[in-house]
Write a protein that holds these residues in place. Structure first.
Motif, mmCIF file in Angstrom:
data_model
loop_
_atom_site.group_PDB
_atom_site.id
_atom_site.type_symbol
_atom_site.label_atom_id
_atom_site.label_comp_id
_atom_site.label_asym_id
_atom_site.label_seq_id
_atom_site.Cartn_x
_atom_site.Cartn_y
_atom_site.Cartn_z
ATOM 1 N N HIS A 115 22.864 62.919 69.177
ATOM 2 C CA HIS A 115 22.834 61.460 69.326
ATOM 3 C C HIS A 115 23.586 60.734 68.217
ATOM 4 O O HIS A 115 23.970 59.580 68.391
ATOM 5 C CB HIS A 115 21.411 60.948 69.501
ATOM 6 N N GLU A 116 23.845 61.398 67.091
ATOM 7 C CA GLU A 116 24.627 60.734 66.048
ATOM 8 C C GLU A 116 26.056 60.477 66.542
ATOM 9 O O GLU A 116 26.557 59.354 66.519
ATOM 10 C CB GLU A 116 24.656 61.574 64.768
ATOM 11 N N ILE A 117 26.715 61.540 67.007
ATOM 12 C CA ILE A 117 28.097 61.394 67.464
ATOM 13 C C ILE A 117 28.149 60.645 68.797
ATOM 14 O O ILE A 117 29.141 59.957 69.089
ATOM 15 C CB ILE A 117 28.798 62.762 67.554
ATOM 16 N N ALA A 118 27.091 60.729 69.608
ATOM 17 C CA ALA A 118 27.070 59.980 70.868
ATOM 18 C C ALA A 118 26.993 58.482 70.602
ATOM 19 O O ALA A 118 27.544 57.687 71.364
ATOM 20 C CB ALA A 118 25.888 60.427 71.728
ATOM 21 N N ASN A 119 26.335 58.076 69.525
ATOM 22 C CA ASN A 119 26.299 56.659 69.160
ATOM 23 C C ASN A 119 27.671 56.154 68.744
ATOM 24 O O ASN A 119 27.930 54.953 68.787
ATOM 25 C CB ASN A 119 25.296 56.424 68.035
ATOM 26 N N VAL A 120 28.536 57.058 68.332
ATOM 27 C CA VAL A 120 29.903 56.684 67.949
ATOM 28 C C VAL A 120 30.852 56.798 69.136
ATOM 29 O O VAL A 120 31.656 55.900 69.389
ATOM 30 C CB VAL A 120 30.403 57.588 66.792
ATOM 31 N N MET A 121 30.770 57.900 69.894
ATOM 32 C CA MET A 121 31.768 58.216 70.909
ATOM 33 C C MET A 121 31.230 58.274 72.332
ATOM 34 O O MET A 121 31.975 58.597 73.254
ATOM 35 C CB MET A 121 32.427 59.564 70.574
ATOM 36 N N GLY A 122 29.956 58.000 72.543
ATOM 37 C CA GLY A 122 29.405 58.082 73.881
ATOM 38 C C GLY A 122 29.408 59.501 74.419
ATOM 39 O O GLY A 122 29.209 60.465 73.691
ATOM 40 N N THR A 123 29.675 59.649 75.722
ATOM 41 C CA THR A 123 29.662 60.983 76.325
ATOM 42 C C THR A 123 30.790 61.861 75.786
ATOM 43 O O THR A 123 30.679 63.088 75.811
ATOM 44 C CB THR A 123 29.765 60.897 77.853
ATOM 45 N N ASP A 124 31.858 61.253 75.292
ATOM 46 C CA ASP A 124 32.910 62.058 74.662
ATOM 47 C C ASP A 124 32.365 62.788 73.422
ATOM 48 O O ASP A 124 32.818 63.884 73.086
ATOM 49 C CB ASP A 124 34.096 61.181 74.255
ATOM 50 N N GLY A 125 31.394 62.174 72.749
ATOM 51 C CA GLY A 125 30.762 62.835 71.609
ATOM 52 C C GLY A 125 29.963 64.044 72.045
ATOM 53 O O GLY A 125 29.974 65.082 71.371
#
Length: 575
Positions: A115-125
């Motif tokens: 969820h850290e990278i998803a908060n930055v990049m969404g599903t691409d994270g």
């Protein structure tokens, strides 16, 4: 050309027939661990036998011959350790570097929430992390982020509804829905929140919880929605209530939170079957010099836990909870994820095998290739800062602003009213949160007491959970320099004094992770800590971890957001 179903069955049939032949003694095993004293998680005892491995599986235990034989007489053989809940991004290094670190500590499986990278990049994270963990000598399973952003107050890089993540539930690496932090939304029956739980259940997947101190009927409501576990238990009483009401308890011992000692009463015959170990967050220094799940096991035993109970909680229970039916045991048909230790007292890792292959020889991790990541995702994760250059005037906000009081050793803060200027002598510093995802030019400003900086400024792009830029400083000019340094390096941690950058850790992967080796990252991080402490930051806090959580608007009492100081108790911006 893709393999057909019939071809898959034929390929697996040949493997299974060979395993059966080895188990029966008709063929030699690929590997035999001779004279092994191994943990039997089913009968709760240590037994002795030869462990035969074929095609990555344990074929049998008894008397066997192998193409390769390793005498482990006098040592203890265990199932590979499993971390039930972690955010890989918190290690500040790439998944490859993370794997190198934890394999040497006997970890063979982790369940991560990206969820850290998803908060930055969404599903691409999510896709980036799936690709970045492919074919590692460490199994990385995923729980899908449930709260992106954590609240409607946040300005994150993406907003994920259940329709955005639904397709990922069928991915072979995905086990369910990650920590449902928005327990208020669950309790109130919020349709957007509860629909994510329903979607996970529709795919027959797990739902993990995150509900610190939740109790009584509110806890009943939360569990009734389908939340199966919780890792936010800091007291035995709260953990026991959750366990008695049906939840599994992830006993957390990481870098930010230390709950093992408080939850030691769970590690007995009465309760331990509902327990697992988790780290949640592990920083570089801990991974290098402390340990991972092996550290929790050693500490549990040192604090009086029965070794067999501690070891089952570290292995078998997480496998059962997540329905990883071929993991967590030394037994026929299970994956040959095996850890060899010298003894229960010292617990030094001697060898680690992943699917029967030696991946750690007691001195170093056997080299392995770095996973290939789609170029589109690589490019995107290195281009996540979208904001204009700031100036000292960007932070020159007049009038009374919220004053956040830090509490030593806690993530909780105090509401100290308001302040209207920096007062270094009285430890009143300026704090700001700068939106960096969509170039909104939103900058929330307030004041903080308890950080104790005497000069300069500190800034970081690790700012839970939306990961904007958060900064504290003694002057607007140093604050501006620190924020611009983060922007110019596509993320990182920086310490500034009198207009000069004193320390910098670059985190160009989504502003969260470095591309450098763990040792290099740790050295830079420790230098940054030393620089921050030399400028007066209180030794009672971690300069950057403390800062990173002051922006998370789900923890009372006051938080800094891109919209200003937020009162969590009143659920509104301080005016």
């Amino acid at each position: 050309m893709a393999e057909t179903y019939e071809q898959k069955i034929e390929r697996k049939l040949k493997v299974k027939q060979q395993v059966i032949a080895v188990a029966s003694g008709r063929e030699k095993a690929d590997l035999v661990l001779k004279n092994a004293t191994y943990l039997n998680v089913f009968s709760n005892e240590f037994l002795v036998g030869d462990i035969a491995v074929s095609n990555g599986l344990i074929a049998g235990i008894g008397k066997y011959n192998g193409k390769v034989e390793v005498d482990v007489r006098g040592k203890i053989v265990l199932p590979g350790f499993i971390d039930a809940h972690i955010h890989l991004e918190s290690s500040m290094v790439s998944p490859t570097e993370f794997a190198k670190a934890v394999i040497s500590h006997g970890t063979t499986t982790v369940i991560t929430d990206p969820h850290e990278i998803a908060n930055v990049m969404g599903t691409d994270g999510i896709e980036y992390m799936i690709e970045a963990t492919s074919n590692l000598p460490l199994d990385v399973h995923f729980m899908l982020p449930s709260c992106v952003p954590a609240t409607e107050i946040d300005e994150s890089g993406a907003v994920l509804e259940y329709k955005d993540i639904d397709k990922y539930f069928e991915h072979k690496k995905v086990l369910g829905l990650a920590e449902m932090m928005n327990y208020v939304g669950v309790i109130n029956g919020d349709s957007k929140v509860v629909s994510k739980i329903i979607a996970s259940q529709a795919h027959h997947k797990k739902i993990d919880g995150h509900a610190p101190e939740l109790s009584g009927n509110d806890l009943n409501a939360y569990i009734s929605a389908g939340v199966y576990s919780d890792h936010e238990c800091s007291t035995f009483e709260n953990a026991l209530e959750k366990l008695q009401k049906g939840q599994f308890i992830m006993i957390r011992e990481g870098t930010a939170a230390h709950n093992l000692k408080a939850l030691m009463p769970l590690l007995n015959d009465k309760y331990y079957a509902r327990c697992m170990f988790a780290t949640d967050d592990k920083h570089p220094n801990d991974l290098l010099y402390g340990g991972h799940i092996d550290y929790i096991v050693k500490e549990a035993i040192r604090n009086g836990a029965n070794p067999i109970i501690a070891l089952k909680v570290a292995t078998h229970h997480a496998a059962r909870y997540f329905l990883l039916n071929n993991k967590g045991a030394i037994a026929s048909g299970y994956l040959a994820d095996i850890v060899v230790v010298d003894n229960i007292r010292d617990f030094d890792i001697q060898q680690v095998y992943k699917r029967g292959k030696l991946v750690f020889d007691g001195k170093e991790v056997i080299d392995f290739p770095t996973p290939t990541i789609e170029s589109r995702l690589v490019e995107k994760c290195h281009n996540t800062f979208h904001l204009d250059k700031v100036t000292p005037e960007s932070f020159d906000i007049k009038g009374d602003l919220g004053l956040i009081g830090l509490v030593s050793g806690e993530l909780l803060t105090k509401n100290l009213g308001t302040a209207n200027h920096i007062d270094v002598e009285n430890d009143i510093l300026k704090i700001a949160c700068v939106e960096r995802h969509k170039n909104t030019n939103h900058i929330g400003v307030g004041y903080v007491k308890g950080y104790s900086l005497k000069s300069g400024a500190v800034a970081t792009s690790i700012a839970h959970d939306s990961h904007n830029i958060i900064t504290v400083g003694c002057s607007d000019s140093d604050i501006a320099i620190a924020v611009n340094a983060i922007k110019d390096n596509n993320g990182g941690i920086v310490v500034v004094e009198n207009g000069e950058i004193k320390a910098l850790l670059e985190l160009p992967i989504a502003g969260l992770m470095s591309e450098e080796p763990l040792k290099v990252v740790n050295d830079k991080l420790e230098k940054a800590k030393s620089s921050a402490y030399s400028l007066g930051v209180s030794k009672n806090i971690d300069p950057f971890m403390t800062l990173s959580f002051i922006s998370l608007p789900v923890i009372p009492s006051l938080r800094i957001t891109t919209k200003g100081v937020f009162d969590v108790d009143k659920w509104k911006i301080v005016e």
